[in-house]
Scaffold this active site. Structure first.
Site, PDB file in Angstrom:
ATOM      1  N   HIS A 292       0.830  -1.210   0.000  1.00 16.18           N
ATOM      2  CA  HIS A 292       0.000   0.000   0.000  1.00 16.18           C
ATOM      3  C   HIS A 292       0.867   1.263   0.000  1.00 16.18           C
ATOM      4  O   HIS A 292       2.029   1.254   0.406  1.00 16.18           O
ATOM      5  CB  HIS A 292      -0.930   0.014   1.214  1.00 16.18           C
TER       6      HIS A 292
ATOM      7  N   GLU B  24      -2.114  -7.174   7.370  1.00 19.38           N
ATOM      8  CA  GLU B  24      -0.794  -7.063   7.982  1.00 19.38           C
ATOM      9  C   GLU B  24      -0.721  -7.947   9.228  1.00 19.38           C
ATOM     10  O   GLU B  24      -1.749  -8.369   9.778  1.00 19.38           O
ATOM     11  CB  GLU B  24      -0.528  -5.597   8.347  1.00 19.38           C
TER      12      GLU B  24
END
Length: 201
Positions: free
Chosen positions: A8, A81
């Site tokens: 990202h 994550e």
């Protein structure tokens, strides 16, 4: 199958060095611009499907990169994550100051690290990410995009190479929107390149 893998874009918490884990923060203006640069770099690639973490910073990055493309966007919790429990939202400098030994293991010895903060272990994380890889092996697509997070990016590459968990931190967390390309053919993954951030400069 061609796999285009990216992290990202830059977020507000990246900028001030706060750890995000399962939490989130918005993309910065630079982050939005960086995602547009990756979109432009991939403009001639016919992406069949984009897989993204369910977390907002990855979803927003994926939406920008996929602008103008017909491929669908699919969110996957397996691409989230690593969960870091009570460290989430803390500044890195405070974690290093208050939990130096734990942080050292977290960053250098994933096979030894045992979180005492309610977070995930690396073996749990590895199992989760491996589940996603088992899934994409069965998909019929020619070109896929994966938008995920720094450690997840590293874990995917480590598993593509079939390396043990202890080798995970041989890699460095890539810059936001740095690109890796992987070829999957005849049951084998081949990393063609990784950490490629030339579109950012």
């Amino acid at each position: 199958m061609n796999i285009y893998l990216t992290r990202h874009s830059q977020t507000e918490w990246n900028l001030v060095r706060r750890i995000q884990g399962f939490l989130d923060s918005p993309l910065t203006e630079k982050g939005i611009e960086d995602a547009k640069k990756l979109r432009d770099r991939l403009k001639d690639v016919d992406i069949d499907v984009a897989y993204t973490s369910t977390q907002g910073r990855a979803v927003k990055t994926a939406e920008i990169v996929m602008e103008g493309k017909r491929g669908k966007l699919i969110e996957s919790e397996e691409l989230r994550e690593l969960g870091v429990g009570t460290w989430q939202g803390m500044y890195y400098e405070d974690i290093i100051k208050n939990h130096p030994e734990q942080f050292e293991l977290y960053t250098t010895k994933p096979h030894v690290y045992k979180p005492d903060n309610g977070g995930e272990t690396y073996p749990e994380f590895e199992k989760r990410v491996r589940g996603f890889i088992d899934y994409i092996k069965k998909q019929p697509y020619e070109n896929i995009l994966i938008v995920t997070h720094g450690l997840t990016y590293m874990m995917l590459l480590n598993l593509f190479e079939e390396k043990p968990l202890k080798n995970l931190t041989d890699r460095k967390v890539p810059l936001g929107t740095a690109l890796a390309k992987i070829k999957y053919e005849d049951g084998k993954f081949e990393i063609l390149y990784e950490g490629d951030d030339k579109h950012l400069f």
